[in-house]
Design an enzyme around this catalytic site. Structure first.
Site, short mmCIF file in Angstrom:
data_model
loop_
_atom_site.label_atom_id
_atom_site.label_comp_id
_atom_site.label_asym_id
_atom_site.label_seq_id
_atom_site.Cartn_x
_atom_site.Cartn_y
_atom_site.Cartn_z
N TYR A 98 0.81 -1.22 0.00
CA TYR A 98 0.00 0.00 0.00
C TYR A 98 0.85 1.27 0.00
O TYR A 98 0.35 2.35 -0.30
CB TYR A 98 -0.91 0.05 1.25
CG TYR A 98 -1.85 -1.09 1.44
CD1 TYR A 98 -2.05 -2.07 0.46
CD2 TYR A 98 -2.56 -1.22 2.63
CE1 TYR A 98 -2.92 -3.13 0.68
CE2 TYR A 98 -3.44 -2.27 2.85
CZ TYR A 98 -3.61 -3.23 1.88
OH TYR A 98 -4.47 -4.27 2.11
N HIS A 159 1.07 -11.44 2.88
CA HIS A 159 -0.03 -10.84 2.14
C HIS A 159 -0.73 -11.82 1.19
O HIS A 159 -1.93 -11.73 0.95
CB HIS A 159 0.49 -9.65 1.34
CG HIS A 159 -0.54 -8.62 1.03
ND1 HIS A 159 -0.24 -7.29 0.85
CD2 HIS A 159 -1.87 -8.70 0.85
CE1 HIS A 159 -1.34 -6.60 0.59
NE2 HIS A 159 -2.34 -7.45 0.57
#
Length: 326
Positions: A98, A159
């Site tokens: 991000y 992730h």
């Protein structure tokens, strides 16, 4: 102008008063603040803004409601996180991918809320090229989020399983090392299926993972992996709980939102909470950030839950990805 489900915002959608924002006593007051709707006088809410779940094999707890910051640009992320913290959130979810880990940490420092009262998550998407480089990559995230001498991250996830078995092992062992060094308190995974989780038994010192973060909402309920996680006491986090607003006009959802005089987003978040998932709603719009925390003055009844349960489309309902359970 036709009134849609998003027009059902109550007058309660406003930031917490300043005296509620930075203390434990204020958090208790916040719970009462968000539950002072007419309906709450006749019900005993089982959930509140201060609700947490115990993390397995740990003395730590995770807040039941989180704030996601995927695609929150660096120039607005700090303000969005500050709005969330003022609205009562105590759980923020970032990731290396991000590119806003440091902004998340900066917001906590600016908020005046003690670091120990905010639960911060990040994730590693790809290994660094060697065990040491992967470890350093994770340590860099910790330092970016909490640069204090005793800085730490509350939850660090892998992730995705997509890098492959060898890289998953390398990343997990780096996270285990950070736990040993008290730089990370809890570790888990994201988008892992049953096979990925079971495979970890071969090398993991910490098993099962404490959290599995997956896409969850009425149209993609992923019941096999959810049941597997529950069987092993793995906390289930729900990303995309609002389905990126793609379903805001779905007739069943609209009917339930009108029934409770809540937004469709509030209904979806409440649904996740009542399923014992930890939802991570995301927004950079202050009014929506505030509204998404106002989900404790009503309760979905068994008919509402059955209706929403009936919307499941399996993996076809995923807007990002359903896990692979092979």
């Amino acid at each position: 102008m036709v009134s849609g489900p998003q027009s059902h915002l109550s007058s309660h959608h406003q930031p917490l008063p300043a005296e509620f924002q930075t203390t434990d006593q204020g958090r208790a007051s916040a719970e009462a603040y968000y539950n002072t709707t007419p309906s709450s006088a006749t019900m005993s809410p089982k959930l509140s803004l201060t609700s947490t779940l115990p993390l397995p094999n740990s003395t730590h707890h995770i807040p039941r409601l989180g704030f996601g910051i995927y695609q929150s640009p660096t120039d607005v992320c700090v303000n969005s996180c500050l709005t969330a913290l003022r609205s009562g959130y105590r759980h923020i979810d970032s990731a290396q991918f991000y590119r806003n880990e440091s902004e998340m940490g900066e917001a906590v420092r600016q908020s005046g809320i003690p670091r120990s009262e905010v639960f911060l998550t990040t994730k590693i998407l790809s290994a660094g090229g060697s065990p040491e480089k992967t470890y350093q990559k994770c340590l860099d995230s910790v330092k970016a989020i909490d640069p204090s001498e005793d800085g730490y991250v509350d939850l660090f996830l892998i992730h995705s399983p997509s890098p492959g078995a060898a890289k998953r092992k390398e990343m997990w062992q780096a996270l285990e090392k950070l736990v040993e060094e008290k730089k990370v308190r809890s570790i888990g995974v994201s988008n892992f299926g049953i096979g990925h989780i079971n495979e970890m038994k071969e090398y993991a010192k910490i098993w099962p993972p404490q959290v599995n973060q997956i896409e969850l909402h009425p149209w993609n309920q992923q019941r096999d992996i959810v049941n597997h996680c529950r069987a092993h006491n793995i906390i289930i986090q729900a990303y995309c709980p609002l389905v990126r607003n793609y379903k805001a006009n779905e007739e069943n959802l609209v009917a339930i939102s009108k029934k409770h005089e809540k937004t469709t987003g509030q209904v979806l978040i409440r649904y996740c909470l009542q399923k014992d998932w930890v939802p991570l709603p995301k927004s950079d719009t202050p009014s929506r950030i505030e509204a998404n925390a106002d989900v404790y003055g009503f309760e979905l009844d068994k008919d509402d839950m059955a209706t929403l349960d009936g919307l499941d489309q399996g993996e076809r309902g995923a807007i990002v990805q359903a896990v692979k359970n092979d």
